[in-house]
Design a protein around this motif. Structure first.
Motif, short mmCIF file in Angstrom:
data_model
loop_
_atom_site.label_atom_id
_atom_site.label_comp_id
_atom_site.label_asym_id
_atom_site.label_seq_id
_atom_site.Cartn_x
_atom_site.Cartn_y
_atom_site.Cartn_z
N GLY A 45 0.77 -1.23 0.00
CA GLY A 45 0.00 0.00 0.00
C GLY A 45 0.80 1.28 0.00
N ARG A 46 2.11 1.20 -0.10
CA ARG A 46 2.95 2.40 -0.08
C ARG A 46 3.07 3.01 -1.48
NH1 ARG A 46 6.54 2.25 4.40
NH2 ARG A 46 7.60 4.08 3.52
N CYS A 47 3.35 4.30 -1.51
CA CYS A 47 3.63 5.01 -2.77
C CYS A 47 5.10 5.41 -2.79
CB CYS A 47 2.75 6.25 -2.89
SG CYS A 47 0.97 5.93 -2.93
N THR A 75 2.21 1.49 -5.25
CA THR A 75 2.06 2.48 -6.31
C THR A 75 3.44 3.05 -6.59
OG1 THR A 75 -0.20 3.03 -5.60
CG2 THR A 75 0.95 4.61 -7.01
N VAL A 76 3.90 2.90 -7.82
CA VAL A 76 5.28 3.25 -8.14
C VAL A 76 5.33 4.29 -9.26
CG1 VAL A 76 7.53 2.39 -8.89
CG2 VAL A 76 6.06 0.94 -7.48
N GLU A 77 6.07 5.37 -9.01
CA GLU A 77 6.39 6.36 -10.02
C GLU A 77 7.85 6.17 -10.41
OE1 GLU A 77 6.50 11.25 -10.43
OE2 GLU A 77 7.10 10.29 -8.55
N THR A 126 8.55 8.97 -0.57
CA THR A 126 9.53 7.90 -0.39
C THR A 126 10.37 7.79 -1.65
OG1 THR A 126 8.07 6.66 1.11
CG2 THR A 126 9.89 5.45 0.10
N PHE A 127 11.68 8.01 -1.51
CA PHE A 127 12.59 8.01 -2.65
C PHE A 127 13.37 6.70 -2.69
CE2 PHE A 127 13.35 12.93 -2.67
CZ PHE A 127 12.00 13.12 -2.97
N ILE A 128 13.50 6.14 -3.89
CA ILE A 128 14.39 5.01 -4.12
C ILE A 128 15.27 5.35 -5.31
CG2 ILE A 128 14.56 2.59 -4.84
CD1 ILE A 128 11.98 2.04 -3.35
N PHE A 129 16.58 5.30 -5.11
CA PHE A 129 17.53 5.55 -6.19
C PHE A 129 18.11 4.20 -6.62
CE2 PHE A 129 17.39 9.39 -3.63
CZ PHE A 129 17.26 10.39 -4.59
N MET A 130 17.99 3.87 -7.91
CA MET A 130 18.46 2.59 -8.42
C MET A 130 19.35 2.80 -9.63
SD MET A 130 15.03 0.18 -8.19
CE MET A 130 16.01 -1.31 -8.51
N ASP A 131 20.48 2.11 -9.66
CA ASP A 131 21.31 2.12 -10.86
C ASP A 131 20.59 1.40 -11.99
OD1 ASP A 131 23.23 3.48 -9.50
OD2 ASP A 131 24.74 1.89 -9.56
N ALA A 132 20.86 1.80 -13.22
CA ALA A 132 20.15 1.23 -14.37
C ALA A 132 20.47 -0.23 -14.61
CB ALA A 132 20.48 2.04 -15.62
N ASP A 133 21.59 -0.73 -14.08
CA ASP A 133 21.94 -2.13 -14.30
C ASP A 133 21.45 -3.05 -13.20
OD1 ASP A 133 23.63 -1.29 -12.31
OD2 ASP A 133 25.49 -1.93 -13.29
#
Length: 392
Positions: A45-47, A75-77, A126-133
């Motif tokens: 239920g988190r965004c 819910t993901v942006e 809520t921020f998530i930083f992900m590398d493209a690989d």
């Protein structure tokens, strides 16, 4: 009497080899005794907003974006911060309905600037930083990571080192680099409470908008090659929680699949910097452990020529070390059992790349990555875009 004397000398000679070798292997176990994994509990239920810094990542983005689309209960942006790509990065991102923002040539350049710029467009807190690989391992990965973040009261930063998926033999030569990267943080050792780490893992970071702004976020990484060091300092200065985990079963990536040269160039960029920032006693124990891997082949060769009847002892020690090497790799990188037996080759490769990295970083003060030459100066970093210069 002469025979007894020779047997006694042989025993002493083998003890001189065996006891230090066992001490070296114990050192390795001490610094990797308590690995931390993401728990299996989930939080629905988190965004969340996922920000992906991208520079010529058309070959990696589809795998990551497909894995994000499969995530359940959230819910993901998705925001792709395009840092001057010349391939199909932007088109692929839009195919997966990700928002694409162009990273301007502002006050600084590189991955940290792309992350900072992308965060300004985030809709959710809520921020998530992900590398493209990177790739989320299954449809519950994000829910598990979010549940883990809840254990620290949704505060501070949570960092994950992805499991390194390999497909070709040369890719496994990253094994010792993965081990040293994790062990150098002193977060999985028996004595982690007595020490500290000075960095977080860069491929995956989770935080919240307020803490990110309060600490300065990626702005703190403007003057660092390894952005995790600057980010860690910002959160530490504000007294916010910092937790680090291994991504086995949750998050993985495939690094440097272009060939052995890409493995060399990739690790040469920062391994010397990362190693120099590890606590001296931790780095010493890591080097002691690696030392056994170097001396054991010498022990076998010496025994072969001096007392062949005792060759079984060094061979058993060699096998035990191979098992330990495989045990360390088990949750960090895919390494087949057969290849673990060739660990001396991995050690020699590690020191070859580390030596080249040390020369580039500490003598020439320069590294190069993705067409950009990074000039390491006392007063900061200077980037020159070699790819753009060549095109001009």
């Amino acid at each position: 009497m002469q025979i007894e004397k020779e047997m006694e000398n042989d025993m002493i000679w083998h003890l001189v080899w065996t006891i230090p070798t066992l001490i070296c292997m114990i050192s390795g176990w001490i610094v990797f005794a308590r690995p931390q994994l993401i728990q299996k509990k989930t939080d629905q239920g988190r965004c969340v907003t996922i920000i992906i810094p991208a520079r010529d990542e058309a070959h990696n983005l589809p795998n990551l974006l497909r894995s994000i689309d499969k995530q359940q209960g959230l819910t993901v942006e998705v925001i792709v911060a395009d840092d001057g790509s010349t391939d199909g990065t932007r088109d692929i991102a839009r195919e997966f309905n990700a928002e694409v923002v162009a990273v301007p040539t502002g006050e600084w350049r590189g991955k940290s600037h792309a992350c900072h710029h992308g965060s300004q467009y985030a809709q959710y807190d809520t921020f998530i930083f992900m590398d493209a690989d990177t790739v989320l391992s299954d449809e519950t990965s994000l829910m598990r990571i979010i549940a883990q973040y809840r254990h620290q009261k949704n505060s501070g930063v949570l960092s994950v080192q992805p499991y390194h998926h390999t497909e070709k033999t040369y890719e496994t030569f990253s094994a010792l680099f993965n081990i040293v990267t994790v062990l150098g943080m002193n977060i999985f050792s028996l004595f982690k409470e007595r020490g500290h780490t000075d960095s977080v893992f860069g491929p995956f970071l989770m935080t919240n908008r307020n803490d990110y702004r309060l600490t300065g976020g990626h702005r703190n990484a403007r003057e660092t090659i390894i952005e995790g060091m600057g980010i860690h300092q910002g959160y530490q200065d504000k007294g916010l929680p910092i937790t680090l985990y291994m991504g086995y079963g949750v998050l993985h990536f495939r690094m440097y699949p272009e060939g052995l040269g890409s493995v060399v160039n990739g690790w040469k960029k920062h391994i010397a910097i990362g190693a120099s920032n590890a606590q001296p006693w931790v780095m010493m124990m890591i080097m002691i452990w690696i030392g056994a891997g170097i001396t054991l082949p010498i022990y076998i060769i010496a025994t072969w020529f001096s007392s062949f009847g005792m060759i079984g002892l060094p061979l058993v020690l060699y096998l035990i070390y191979a098992i330990q090497f495989k045990w360390m790799c088990q949750r960090l990188i895919r390494l087949p059992w057969l290849l673990a037996l060739f660990y001396p080759l991995y050690i020699l490769f590690f020191f070859h790349v580390y030596g080249a990295s040390f020369v580039r970083v500490h003598l020439f003060k320069k590294v190069e990555w993705k067409g950009r030459e990074i000039d390491l100066k006392k007063n900061g970093r200077h980037f020159s875009d070699n790819r753009k210069d060549a095109e001009d």
